[in-house]
Structures are given as C-alpha cells and as structure tokens.
Design a protein around this motif. Structure first.
Motif, PDB file in Angstrom:
ATOM      1  N   ASP A  93       6.942   7.853  15.583  1.00 22.64           N
ATOM      2  CA  ASP A  93       7.614   9.142  15.448  1.00 22.64           C
ATOM      3  C   ASP A  93       6.940  10.091  14.463  1.00 22.64           C
ATOM      4  O   ASP A  93       6.942  11.306  14.671  1.00 22.64           O
ATOM      5  CB  ASP A  93       9.069   8.944  14.995  1.00 22.64           C
ATOM      6  N   ASP A  94       6.409   9.537  13.369  1.00 24.52           N
ATOM      7  CA  ASP A  94       5.854  10.394  12.313  1.00 24.52           C
ATOM      8  C   ASP A  94       4.786   9.606  11.559  1.00 24.52           C
ATOM      9  O   ASP A  94       5.051   9.006  10.520  1.00 24.52           O
ATOM     10  CB  ASP A  94       6.970  10.853  11.380  1.00 24.52           C
ATOM     11  N   PHE A  95       3.574   9.618  12.105  1.00 25.56           N
ATOM     12  CA  PHE A  95       2.484   8.826  11.547  1.00 25.56           C
ATOM     13  C   PHE A  95       2.231   9.153  10.078  1.00 25.56           C
ATOM     14  O   PHE A  95       2.050   8.254   9.256  1.00 25.56           O
ATOM     15  CB  PHE A  95       1.208   9.032  12.370  1.00 25.56           C
ATOM     16  N   TYR A  96       2.229  10.430   9.735  1.00 23.93           N
ATOM     17  CA  TYR A  96       1.975  10.820   8.356  1.00 23.93           C
ATOM     18  C   TYR A  96       3.021  10.216   7.417  1.00 23.93           C
ATOM     19  O   TYR A  96       2.685   9.590   6.412  1.00 23.93           O
ATOM     20  CB  TYR A  96       1.944  12.341   8.220  1.00 23.93           C
ATOM     21  N   ALA A  97       4.302  10.403   7.739  1.00 23.45           N
ATOM     22  CA  ALA A  97       5.368   9.850   6.894  1.00 23.45           C
ATOM     23  C   ALA A  97       5.273   8.331   6.839  1.00 23.45           C
ATOM     24  O   ALA A  97       5.506   7.723   5.788  1.00 23.45           O
ATOM     25  CB  ALA A  97       6.736  10.286   7.410  1.00 23.45           C
ATOM     26  N   TRP A  98       4.931   7.708   7.961  1.00 22.78           N
ATOM     27  CA  TRP A  98       4.791   6.254   8.016  1.00 22.78           C
ATOM     28  C   TRP A  98       3.688   5.789   7.062  1.00 22.78           C
ATOM     29  O   TRP A  98       3.883   4.829   6.305  1.00 22.78           O
ATOM     30  CB  TRP A  98       4.490   5.810   9.450  1.00 22.78           C
ATOM     31  N   THR A  99       2.526   6.458   7.061  1.00 21.79           N
ATOM     32  CA  THR A  99       1.434   6.038   6.171  1.00 21.79           C
ATOM     33  C   THR A  99       1.842   6.152   4.707  1.00 21.79           C
ATOM     34  O   THR A  99       1.543   5.270   3.900  1.00 21.79           O
ATOM     35  CB  THR A  99       0.140   6.849   6.398  1.00 21.79           C
ATOM     36  N   GLN A 100       2.519   7.244   4.366  1.00 25.45           N
ATOM     37  CA  GLN A 100       2.918   7.436   2.970  1.00 25.45           C
ATOM     38  C   GLN A 100       3.963   6.399   2.553  1.00 25.45           C
ATOM     39  O   GLN A 100       3.915   5.866   1.446  1.00 25.45           O
ATOM     40  CB  GLN A 100       3.426   8.865   2.761  1.00 25.45           C
ATOM     41  N   PHE A 101       4.880   6.082   3.451  1.00 20.91           N
ATOM     42  CA  PHE A 101       5.902   5.076   3.174  1.00 20.91           C
ATOM     43  C   PHE A 101       5.265   3.689   3.039  1.00 20.91           C
ATOM     44  O   PHE A 101       5.596   2.927   2.114  1.00 20.91           O
ATOM     45  CB  PHE A 101       6.966   5.073   4.277  1.00 20.91           C
ATOM     46  N   GLN A 102       4.371   3.339   3.936  1.00 20.65           N
ATOM     47  CA  GLN A 102       3.719   2.026   3.881  1.00 20.65           C
ATOM     48  C   GLN A 102       2.915   1.862   2.596  1.00 20.65           C
ATOM     49  O   GLN A 102       2.913   0.784   1.991  1.00 20.65           O
ATOM     50  CB  GLN A 102       2.823   1.812   5.111  1.00 20.65           C
ATOM     51  N   ALA A 103       2.248   2.909   2.161  1.00 15.73           N
ATOM     52  CA  ALA A 103       1.491   2.849   0.908  1.00 15.73           C
ATOM     53  C   ALA A 103       2.441   2.607  -0.269  1.00 15.73           C
ATOM     54  O   ALA A 103       2.142   1.807  -1.165  1.00 15.73           O
ATOM     55  CB  ALA A 103       0.707   4.144   0.712  1.00 15.73           C
ATOM     56  N   GLU A 104       3.574   3.276  -0.241  1.00 15.84           N
ATOM     57  CA  GLU A 104       4.593   3.103  -1.284  1.00 15.84           C
ATOM     58  C   GLU A 104       5.103   1.656  -1.305  1.00 15.84           C
ATOM     59  O   GLU A 104       5.249   1.048  -2.368  1.00 15.84           O
ATOM     60  CB  GLU A 104       5.745   4.074  -0.977  1.00 15.84           C
ATOM     61  N   VAL A 105       5.376   1.104  -0.141  1.00 10.39           N
ATOM     62  CA  VAL A 105       5.865  -0.276  -0.037  1.00 10.39           C
ATOM     63  C   VAL A 105       4.805  -1.246  -0.549  1.00 10.39           C
ATOM     64  O   VAL A 105       5.110  -2.169  -1.313  1.00 10.39           O
ATOM     65  CB  VAL A 105       6.267  -0.610   1.421  1.00 10.39           C
ATOM     66  N   LEU A 106       3.553  -1.057  -0.139  1.00 14.51           N
ATOM     67  CA  LEU A 106       2.475  -1.942  -0.589  1.00 14.51           C
ATOM     68  C   LEU A 106       2.320  -1.916  -2.108  1.00 14.51           C
ATOM     69  O   LEU A 106       2.079  -2.948  -2.735  1.00 14.51           O
ATOM     70  CB  LEU A 106       1.151  -1.562   0.066  1.00 14.51           C
ATOM     71  N   ARG A 107       2.456  -0.746  -2.703  1.00 14.17           N
ATOM     72  CA  ARG A 107       2.356  -0.633  -4.161  1.00 14.17           C
ATOM     73  C   ARG A 107       3.450  -1.441  -4.860  1.00 14.17           C
ATOM     74  O   ARG A 107       3.248  -1.935  -5.960  1.00 14.17           O
ATOM     75  CB  ARG A 107       2.483   0.827  -4.594  1.00 14.17           C
ATOM     76  N   ALA A 108       4.610  -1.555  -4.227  1.00 18.30           N
ATOM     77  CA  ALA A 108       5.753  -2.240  -4.840  1.00 18.30           C
ATOM     78  C   ALA A 108       5.670  -3.760  -4.714  1.00 18.30           C
ATOM     79  O   ALA A 108       6.387  -4.474  -5.414  1.00 18.30           O
ATOM     80  CB  ALA A 108       7.051  -1.743  -4.211  1.00 18.30           C
TER      81      ALA A 108
ATOM     82  N   VAL B  55      -4.032   0.418  -0.067  1.00 16.53           N
ATOM     83  CA  VAL B  55      -3.072   1.509  -0.230  1.00 16.53           C
ATOM     84  C   VAL B  55      -3.789   2.851  -0.110  1.00 16.53           C
ATOM     85  O   VAL B  55      -3.336   3.764   0.591  1.00 16.53           O
ATOM     86  CB  VAL B  55      -2.344   1.400  -1.590  1.00 16.53           C
ATOM     87  N   GLU B  56      -4.928   2.972  -0.779  1.00 23.04           N
ATOM     88  CA  GLU B  56      -5.700   4.204  -0.748  1.00 23.04           C
ATOM     89  C   GLU B  56      -6.138   4.554   0.679  1.00 23.04           C
ATOM     90  O   GLU B  56      -6.046   5.708   1.103  1.00 23.04           O
ATOM     91  CB  GLU B  56      -6.937   4.026  -1.636  1.00 23.04           C
ATOM     92  N   GLU B  57      -6.588   3.551   1.422  1.00 24.14           N
ATOM     93  CA  GLU B  57      -7.036   3.781   2.801  1.00 24.14           C
ATOM     94  C   GLU B  57      -5.876   4.205   3.702  1.00 24.14           C
ATOM     95  O   GLU B  57      -6.024   5.104   4.530  1.00 24.14           O
ATOM     96  CB  GLU B  57      -7.720   2.539   3.369  1.00 24.14           C
ATOM     97  N   ILE B  58      -4.732   3.577   3.538  1.00 26.39           N
ATOM     98  CA  ILE B  58      -3.557   3.951   4.343  1.00 26.39           C
ATOM     99  C   ILE B  58      -3.125   5.378   4.018  1.00 26.39           C
ATOM    100  O   ILE B  58      -2.842   6.177   4.914  1.00 26.39           O
ATOM    101  CB  ILE B  58      -2.406   2.948   4.135  1.00 26.39           C
TER     102      ILE B  58
END
Length: 166
Positions: free
Chosen positions: A14-29, A43-46
């Motif tokens: 639905d929203d690739f951009y939002a998905w990438t930013q969310f996944q990076a946030e999750v990985l950082r946690a 995280v940087e690559e995503i």
C-alpha cells in the motif's frame, strides 16, 4: 509474517515509502546479540530505498512545476506541446508511485520544490532571451497541489504567444 485484522503498520503493497521507514524503525529497536548481523547498515539501506522513492516523486513534481511555469509565462508558441508531454509523462509516473505518505511529504515540500522549479524555468527562459517572462515568474507557487497532479490540466498563458521557444 501475516497481517492481523487490527494491525496498523504500513503495508508494503500500500505504501512502500512508509513501509521502509517503519521497518527501519523496527530494526533499530531490535537488540542485536549476534555480531554477524550488520543492523546499522541494513537499516540505512532500507531507509535509502524509501528515500529513493521519495526523491523520484519530488523530482517529477519539480519537472511538472517547471513546465507549468513555462506554459503559463513563456510567450513562445514552441515547444509548448513538448512541455505538455513532459507534464503528462511526469503525472503518469506519479500515479504509479504517489502513496498517501509521499503525497503528504510532497505537499509539505511544495514551496521548496517550487523554488527549485522556478530557478530551472528562469534559466531556460533566460537562455532563450525571455528575460521579460523570467521577471514575471511568481515567487510563490501559483498552482495548487491538485492542479499539479490533475491529468489534462494546464495553465493558460499570461501573455500572447510568439514563435520561438524556451
């Protein structure tokens, strides 16, 4: 991983951009206990994948704005059709890539995108001896975001058309 009914996380489809930013946030946690896992670079690559999508949308909007300005303020009769084709192609690209989060980003960035498009339009007009047209370019965006995206919409020229072009 399957979606749960009340899952409010951004979906890849639905929203690739939002998905990438969310996944990076999750990985950082996620705590990293295995030193073979290069979380920081992953995280940087995503994030960069999402930023590439965002930058492509911004680039198309700048292109549309530049050519809308030329259509509205250049007295040249040619290459108006070329500008319109460029706008139509950019709008088609946006239809394929503009998600809700990228739309919000683009709308918020419109003043800066317009400023850069105005600079490019001014250079093109000046290069073709249209300093008078260049001087009339508005400092603020004269187009709404919906007009920028609206298929088939083009501004009326602000002055009579001449032969030649920018």
């Amino acid at each position: 991983m399957t979606d749960q009914p009340n899952d409010d996380r951004p979906r890849y489809e639905d929203d690739f951009y939002a998905w990438t930013q969310f996944q990076a946030e999750v990985l950082r946690a996620i705590p990293v206990s295995d030193n073979r896992f290069d979380r920081d670079h992953l995280v940087e690559e995503i994030e960069d994948l999402g930023k590439s999508e965002r930058n492509a949308v911004r680039s198309e909007i700048r292109r549309i704005l530049e050519h809308l300005l030329k259509l509205a303020y250049s007295p040249a009769a040619y290459p108006r059709a070329d500008w319109m084709v460029s706008i139509a192609n950019a709008r088609a690209e946006l239809e394929d890539h503009l998600t809700a989060s990228l739309r919000r980003d683009a709308e918020a960035s419109l003043p800066v995108l317009y400023e850069r498009a105005r600079d490019a339009a001014a250079i093109a007009l000046r290069a073709h001896g249209e300093q008078e047209a260049e001087a009339t370019l508005p400092t603020r965006c004269p187009f709404t975001f919906d007009e920028v995206l609206q298929r088939g919409w083009y501004p009326e020229p602000h002055r009579p058309l001449e032969d030649g072009g920018a």
